[in-house]
Design a protein around this motif. Structure first.
Motif, PDB file in Angstrom:
ATOM      1  N   SER A 360       0.691  -1.082   0.100  1.00 52.34           N
ATOM      2  CA  SER A 360       0.075  -0.087  -0.138  1.00 52.34           C
ATOM      3  C   SER A 360       0.893   1.222   0.012  1.00 52.34           C
ATOM      4  CB  SER A 360      -0.784  -0.019   1.291  1.00 52.34           C
ATOM      5  OG  SER A 360      -1.863  -1.078   1.174  1.00 52.34           O
ATOM      6  N   LEU A 361       2.212   1.006   0.305  1.00 53.80           N
ATOM      7  CA  LEU A 361       2.888   2.323   0.661  1.00 53.80           C
ATOM      8  C   LEU A 361       3.474   2.762  -0.736  1.00 53.80           C
ATOM      9  CD1 LEU A 361       4.403   4.393   2.491  1.00 53.80           C
ATOM     10  CD2 LEU A 361       6.429   2.683   2.483  1.00 53.80           C
ATOM     11  N   GLN A 362       3.697   1.724  -1.823  1.00 50.50           N
ATOM     12  CA  GLN A 362       4.042   2.110  -2.993  1.00 50.50           C
ATOM     13  C   GLN A 362       3.161   3.190  -4.018  1.00 50.50           C
ATOM     14  OE1 GLN A 362       6.700   1.069  -4.270  1.00 50.50           O
ATOM     15  NE2 GLN A 362       6.929   0.067  -2.240  1.00 50.50           N
ATOM     16  N   ASN A 363       1.791   3.391  -3.287  1.00 47.07           N
ATOM     17  CA  ASN A 363       0.643   4.047  -3.876  1.00 47.07           C
ATOM     18  C   ASN A 363       1.090   5.692  -3.421  1.00 47.07           C
ATOM     19  OD1 ASN A 363      -1.353   2.253  -5.341  1.00 47.07           O
ATOM     20  ND2 ASN A 363      -1.072   1.457  -3.187  1.00 47.07           N
ATOM     21  N   CYS A 364       1.744   5.710  -2.177  1.00 46.12           N
ATOM     22  CA  CYS A 364       2.073   7.233  -1.929  1.00 46.12           C
ATOM     23  C   CYS A 364       3.347   7.759  -2.524  1.00 46.12           C
ATOM     24  CB  CYS A 364       2.150   6.968  -0.463  1.00 46.12           C
ATOM     25  SG  CYS A 364       0.622   6.327   0.287  1.00 46.12           S
ATOM     26  N   LEU A 365       4.126   6.662  -2.845  1.00 46.58           N
ATOM     27  CA  LEU A 365       5.680   6.984  -3.462  1.00 46.58           C
ATOM     28  C   LEU A 365       5.626   7.222  -4.934  1.00 46.58           C
ATOM     29  CD1 LEU A 365       7.640   4.541  -1.395  1.00 46.58           C
ATOM     30  CD2 LEU A 365       6.913   6.827  -0.886  1.00 46.58           C
ATOM     31  N   SER A 366       4.775   6.603  -5.625  1.00 49.83           N
ATOM     32  CA  SER A 366       4.974   6.764  -7.257  1.00 49.83           C
ATOM     33  C   SER A 366       3.573   7.021  -7.774  1.00 49.83           C
ATOM     34  CB  SER A 366       5.773   5.654  -7.935  1.00 49.83           C
ATOM     35  OG  SER A 366       5.706   5.808  -9.133  1.00 49.83           O
ATOM     36  N   LEU A 367       3.385   7.544  -8.792  1.00 49.45           N
ATOM     37  CA  LEU A 367       2.063   7.701  -9.372  1.00 49.45           C
ATOM     38  C   LEU A 367       1.760   6.354 -10.259  1.00 49.45           C
ATOM     39  CD1 LEU A 367      -0.167   9.397 -10.734  1.00 49.45           C
ATOM     40  CD2 LEU A 367       1.078  10.067 -12.563  1.00 49.45           C
ATOM     41  N   PHE A 368       2.625   5.598 -10.667  1.00 47.26           N
ATOM     42  CA  PHE A 368       2.577   4.114 -11.437  1.00 47.26           C
ATOM     43  C   PHE A 368       3.217   3.474 -10.238  1.00 47.26           C
ATOM     44  CE2 PHE A 368       2.676   7.052 -14.718  1.00 47.26           C
ATOM     45  CZ  PHE A 368       1.530   7.092 -15.246  1.00 47.26           C
ATOM     46  N   PRO A 369       2.224   2.722  -9.130  1.00 50.61           N
ATOM     47  CA  PRO A 369       3.159   1.966  -8.124  1.00 50.61           C
ATOM     48  C   PRO A 369       3.569   0.789  -8.659  1.00 50.61           C
ATOM     49  CG  PRO A 369       0.568   1.958  -7.813  1.00 50.61           C
ATOM     50  CD  PRO A 369       0.962   3.080  -9.031  1.00 50.61           C
ATOM     51  N   LYS A 370       4.722   0.412  -8.026  1.00 48.52           N
ATOM     52  CA  LYS A 370       5.398  -0.883  -8.357  1.00 48.52           C
ATOM     53  C   LYS A 370       5.397  -1.849  -7.219  1.00 48.52           C
ATOM     54  CE  LYS A 370       8.799   1.345 -11.830  1.00 48.52           C
ATOM     55  NZ  LYS A 370       9.876   1.463 -12.052  1.00 48.52           N
ATOM     56  N   PRO A 371       5.253  -3.189  -7.536  1.00 45.72           N
ATOM     57  CA  PRO A 371       5.281  -4.069  -6.386  1.00 45.72           C
ATOM     58  C   PRO A 371       6.619  -3.720  -5.241  1.00 45.72           C
ATOM     59  CG  PRO A 371       5.621  -5.355  -8.276  1.00 45.72           C
ATOM     60  CD  PRO A 371       5.420  -3.869  -8.677  1.00 45.72           C
ATOM     61  N   PRO A 372       6.656  -4.135  -4.156  1.00 47.61           N
ATOM     62  CA  PRO A 372       7.777  -4.032  -3.472  1.00 47.61           C
ATOM     63  C   PRO A 372       8.880  -4.847  -3.786  1.00 47.61           C
ATOM     64  CG  PRO A 372       5.583  -4.217  -2.031  1.00 47.61           C
ATOM     65  CD  PRO A 372       5.459  -4.627  -3.237  1.00 47.61           C
ATOM     66  N   ARG A 373      10.024  -4.368  -3.680  1.00 47.49           N
ATOM     67  CA  ARG A 373      11.349  -5.345  -3.775  1.00 47.49           C
ATOM     68  C   ARG A 373      11.372  -6.510  -2.970  1.00 47.49           C
ATOM     69  NH1 ARG A 373      16.441  -1.995  -5.720  1.00 47.49           N
ATOM     70  NH2 ARG A 373      15.039  -1.533  -7.083  1.00 47.49           N
ATOM     71  N   LYS A 374      11.612  -7.790  -3.852  1.00 48.13           N
ATOM     72  CA  LYS A 374      11.743  -8.956  -3.038  1.00 48.13           C
ATOM     73  C   LYS A 374      13.197  -9.259  -2.893  1.00 48.13           C
ATOM     74  CE  LYS A 374       7.118 -10.525  -4.507  1.00 48.13           C
ATOM     75  NZ  LYS A 374       6.597 -11.671  -5.017  1.00 48.13           N
ATOM     76  N   ASP A 375      13.306 -10.083  -1.946  1.00 56.04           N
ATOM     77  CA  ASP A 375      14.873 -10.542  -1.655  1.00 56.04           C
ATOM     78  C   ASP A 375      15.042 -11.968  -2.538  1.00 56.04           C
ATOM     79  OD1 ASP A 375      17.249 -11.512  -0.780  1.00 56.04           O
ATOM     80  OD2 ASP A 375      16.882 -11.432   1.391  1.00 56.04           O
ATOM     81  N   ILE A 376      15.789 -11.596  -3.868  1.00 54.40           N
ATOM     82  CA  ILE A 376      15.703 -12.614  -4.604  1.00 54.40           C
ATOM     83  C   ILE A 376      16.445 -13.947  -4.111  1.00 54.40           C
ATOM     84  CG2 ILE A 376      16.219 -13.386  -7.001  1.00 54.40           C
ATOM     85  CD1 ILE A 376      13.932 -11.488  -6.898  1.00 54.40           C
ATOM     86  N   ILE A 377      17.703 -13.618  -3.666  1.00 54.88           N
ATOM     87  CA  ILE A 377      18.546 -14.666  -2.834  1.00 54.88           C
ATOM     88  C   ILE A 377      17.922 -15.539  -1.865  1.00 54.88           C
ATOM     89  CG2 ILE A 377      20.847 -14.957  -1.727  1.00 54.88           C
ATOM     90  CD1 ILE A 377      21.013 -13.791  -4.822  1.00 54.88           C
ATOM     91  N   LYS A 378      17.011 -14.743  -1.191  1.00 53.59           N
ATOM     92  CA  LYS A 378      16.432 -15.662  -0.159  1.00 53.59           C
ATOM     93  C   LYS A 378      15.237 -16.601  -0.749  1.00 53.59           C
ATOM     94  CE  LYS A 378      13.608 -14.840   4.197  1.00 53.59           C
ATOM     95  NZ  LYS A 378      12.979 -14.009   5.088  1.00 53.59           N
ATOM     96  N   MET A 379      14.447 -16.035  -1.900  1.00 49.25           N
ATOM     97  CA  MET A 379      13.508 -16.886  -2.509  1.00 49.25           C
ATOM     98  C   MET A 379      14.205 -17.947  -3.253  1.00 49.25           C
ATOM     99  SD  MET A 379      11.352 -13.803  -4.080  1.00 49.25           S
ATOM    100  CE  MET A 379      10.275 -15.254  -4.811  1.00 49.25           C
ATOM    101  N   LEU A 380      15.478 -17.914  -3.697  1.00 50.28           N
ATOM    102  CA  LEU A 380      16.032 -19.128  -4.474  1.00 50.28           C
ATOM    103  C   LEU A 380      16.743 -20.035  -3.460  1.00 50.28           C
ATOM    104  CD1 LEU A 380      18.037 -17.036  -7.300  1.00 50.28           C
ATOM    105  CD2 LEU A 380      15.932 -18.307  -7.286  1.00 50.28           C
ATOM    106  N   GLU A 381      17.060 -19.387  -2.153  1.00 51.39           N
ATOM    107  CA  GLU A 381      17.582 -20.540  -1.263  1.00 51.39           C
ATOM    108  C   GLU A 381      16.615 -21.014  -0.434  1.00 51.39           C
ATOM    109  OE1 GLU A 381      20.162 -18.073   1.239  1.00 51.39           O
ATOM    110  OE2 GLU A 381      21.846 -18.067   0.023  1.00 51.39           O
ATOM    111  N   ASN A 382      15.360 -20.646  -0.156  1.00 45.38           N
ATOM    112  CA  ASN A 382      14.234 -21.185   0.448  1.00 45.38           C
ATOM    113  C   ASN A 382      13.059 -21.726  -0.427  1.00 45.38           C
ATOM    114  OD1 ASN A 382      15.446 -20.894   3.262  1.00 45.38           O
ATOM    115  ND2 ASN A 382      15.464 -18.843   2.284  1.00 45.38           N
ATOM    116  N   SER A 383      13.242 -21.804  -1.475  1.00 44.51           N
ATOM    117  CA  SER A 383      12.199 -22.263  -2.655  1.00 44.51           C
ATOM    118  C   SER A 383      11.706 -23.530  -2.319  1.00 44.51           C
ATOM    119  CB  SER A 383      12.642 -22.237  -3.762  1.00 44.51           C
ATOM    120  OG  SER A 383      11.832 -22.732  -4.829  1.00 44.51           O
ATOM    121  N   LEU A 384      10.430 -23.804  -2.048  1.00 40.73           N
ATOM    122  CA  LEU A 384       9.647 -24.924  -1.760  1.00 40.73           C
ATOM    123  C   LEU A 384      10.040 -25.449  -0.344  1.00 40.73           C
ATOM    124  CD1 LEU A 384      10.232 -26.725  -5.140  1.00 40.73           C
ATOM    125  CD2 LEU A 384       8.470 -25.486  -4.488  1.00 40.73           C
ATOM    126  N   LYS A 385      10.506 -24.519   0.450  1.00 38.41           N
ATOM    127  CA  LYS A 385      10.914 -24.832   2.141  1.00 38.41           C
ATOM    128  C   LYS A 385       9.573 -24.294   2.860  1.00 38.41           C
ATOM    129  CE  LYS A 385      15.800 -25.114   1.731  1.00 38.41           C
ATOM    130  NZ  LYS A 385      17.050 -24.753   2.031  1.00 38.41           N
TER     131      LYS A 385
END
Length: 622
Positions: A360-385
């Motif tokens: 919800s905070l992205q709607n206050c920071l940009s006119l065209f909100p983007k999804p929050p940035r994710k931790d890609i390394i954490k997602m790859l290391e803990n995928s399917l866990k």
């Protein structure tokens, strides 16, 4: 008549060998048996040295040629009503055929060349065709609805017609196209009015240009701004040019010339404004005064073609010029830099409860909100866990006391989902209770949310999810294994809580609870696993959860009938010899099966490829 034809130089219009042969035949006279001048007799015999074969015989190619023109209407042009087109009419004595050819003119825009292909041309509706006897100078020849005026012919045509007793009319002058003559007329040069000698001014001030730095204020218009510009005043011819100064990423089209080099009027002559002007050009008699160097200077405002420019500086050559000619010594530049605007602090509105606070905070920071940035390394290391816990709903409603839920914690992005296994004849449909999302702890504020972590999940602890309270009563064996492998990342109390919960299930002695020697049971389990890997994989985690779900008392034993039904629902081949032997080892005298010893043959990593499947499939009721 035959002697006159041989004395005249015959002109032919056929290329190559045919032309040479025709000229030789006309100079030597016709062959016996041919009609003089007609060229329709038998072919000329090949000369000496040529075999009498097909293709070597040459026909008489004599042609009558007339110069003519026709008039064509032009209904769509305002500059011409008609045009005159010149053509050549050819009559072939060989077969009485005709063709019309118009000489091609480069860039004429007309389809020129052969206007009518060679064929016999019908003369009237009675089936008659045009003959050379119908042709003469000074006549109108109508062919297919178009009238041609024959004005001249070549010498061969004239001699031939006179030899046949036809009186050739005197030639006429070929009419020219009026529009073509108009285009070829030279344009008269503009007469320059008398005045100061421009040549002397050019010799004195050539390459000498006054340069002024100005600002064009366009803020009165929509989306207007202050445009920095450079004004060039050319002393050689008193012309002015305005160039716009572009900056990188200024969002404007990269066209530097705002006003092309031209003389700019300052004061116009009074005229009748009610009479509209039909031209955009400005003549000298319409201007009372033009802009001159005295009209420019630092601090002055000039209006050029409706645009107002404020001059704030000039270069060194311009300063020297004004100092020598006008005696000006003050060249202090004017500061036109904009004052920086005060930065207004951004006020973040309070969280409205929809979605997660980061999203919800992205709607206050940009006119065209983007999804929050994710931790890609954490997602790859803990995928399917996934850590799964069995929880009970804490509710004053009596019907909710026996409801059991599966809480799944996804280590890849710290999200939680809750699933309620459907219970037959309970009156509650079950299914997805909470979709995968982050859950904040009670007491955390939206500006600094604190989310649940694996260290918060201990046996007996209470988890509050959006106003609903759940008590953790059980956990998956994978939770214990994961916490023990990463014990340094979790509090000791969390790891010990899970260990104490699984302590009654541990084997105290080197024999299983069914009394079978452990070594024999281990060997049998290895053989069973080899046989299972040859079959279709399935989710062993859900297989474990199903047995624990139906063991309400947590004794580790189930009725044999229910035990076999669960195996059938997961397509376990319980009728094979090895699995029958394993079931017999785990069976007791009171028709019960120790499913915990049986599940030792189904570890969670037996089928790794099946772990990505839906972890929240409905429990299959026997």
């Amino acid at each position: 008549m035959h002697t006159e034809l041989t004395a005249v130089a015959v002109e032919t219009r056929q290329p190559g060998r045919a032309r040479s042969a025709a000229a030789a035949a006309m100079s030597l006279g016709p062959e016996p048996g041919t009609r003089p001048g007609t060229g329709t007799g038998p072919p000329i015999e090949p000369g000496p040295g040529l075999p009498f074969l097909p293709g070597c015989a040459i026909k008489d190619p004599t042609v009558l040629k007339f110069d003519a023109y026709f008039q064509e209407e032009v209904p769509i042009s305002p500059e011409e009503n008609y045009r005159i087109r010149h053509v050549g009419i050819y009559y072939y004595l060989e077969d009485d055929s005709m063709c019309i050819i118009e000489p091609k003119v480069k860039n004429s825009g007309l389809l020129q060349g052969k206007l009518m292909k060679r064929h016999r041309v019908p003369k009237n509706e009675h089936g008659d065709y045009y003959h050379w006897k119908d042709l003469n100078l000074g006549i109108d020849l109508t062919i297919y609805g178009r009238t041609y005026r024959l004005v001249n012919c070549d010498s061969f045509t004239k001699v031939f017609l006179e030899s046949q007793g036809i009186i050739v009319n005197p030639p006429e002058e070929l009419v020219s196209d009026p529009y073509t003559e108009q285009r070829q007329t030279p344009v008269q040069k503009r007469v320059v009015p008398a005045g100061p000698d421009p040549f002397r001014q050019f010799l004195i001030y050539d390459t000498k240009v006054l340069r002024f730095y100005a600002i064009w204020d366009d803020t009165n218009c929509a989306f207007g701004d202050h445009h920095p510009c450079i004004i060039h005043y050319f002393l050689a011819d008193d012309t002015v040019e305005v160039r716009e100064v572009h900056k990188r990423n200024d969002g404007r089209d990269p066209f530097p010339v705002l006003m092309r080099r031209q003389r700019l009027p300052k004061i116009f002559v009074d005229k009748n404004k009610n009479f509209p002007s039909c031209v955009l050009e400005i003549t000298d008699h319409e201007v009372q005064e033009w802009y001159s160097p005295k009209d420019f200077g630092i601090g002055k405002t000039v209006t050029l073609l409706g645009r107002t420019f404020f001059i704030y500086d000039c270069d060194k050559f311009t300063q020297d010029f004004y100092r020598e000619k006008y005696g000006i010594t003050d060249f202090q530049p004017v500061d036109v830099n904009k004052k920086p605007l005060e930065k207004v602090p951004q006020v973040i509105p309070p969280y409205n409860g929809f979605g997660i606070p980061e999203d919800s905070l992205q709607n206050c920071l940009s006119l065209f909100p983007k999804p929050p940035r994710k931790d890609i390394i954490k997602m790859l290391e803990n995928s399917l866990k996934v850590l799964r816990y069995q929880v009970a709903l804490e509710s004053p409603v009596p019907e909710d006391k026996n409801r059991r839920f599966i809480l799944s914690y996804f280590l890849s992005d710290d999200t939680i989902s809750i699933y309620e296994p459907p219970v037959k004849n309970s009156g509650i449909p079950g299914g997805k209770y909470l979709k995968r999302t982050k859950v904040t702890k009670p007491g955390s504020i939206p500006e600094n949310p604190i989310y649940y972590e694996p260290s918060d999940f201990t046996i007996g602890s209470t988890i509050e999810v959006f106003g609903h309270r759940f008590v953790i009563i059980d956990a998956d064996e994978y939770v214990l294994n994961y916490l023990e492998r990463h014990a340094e990342s979790f509090p000791a109390a969390t790891v010990q809580s899970i260990r104490d919960h699984f302590l009654p299930r541990k084997v105290v002695v080197e024999t299983t609870s069914s009394g079978i020697p452990k070594k024999d049971l281990d060997d049998l389990i290895v053989e069973v696993q080899k046989e299972l890997k040859l079959r279709q994989p399935f989710n062993t985690r859900q297989f474990h959860e199903t047995f624990h779900h139906f063991d309400k008392e947590g004794s580790g034993f189930l009725d044999k009938t229910r035990f076999l039904n669960i195996c059938d629902r997961f397509n376990i081949p319980s009728s094979t010899i090895l699995l029958k032997k394993l079931i017999d080892y785990c069976s007791c005298d009171d028709d019960k099966v120790n499913y915990r010893d049986f599940l030792l043959a189904f570890p969670s990593n037996l089928f790794p490829e099946a772990e990505g499947q839906d972890q929240q499939r409905n429990f299959l009721l026997p």
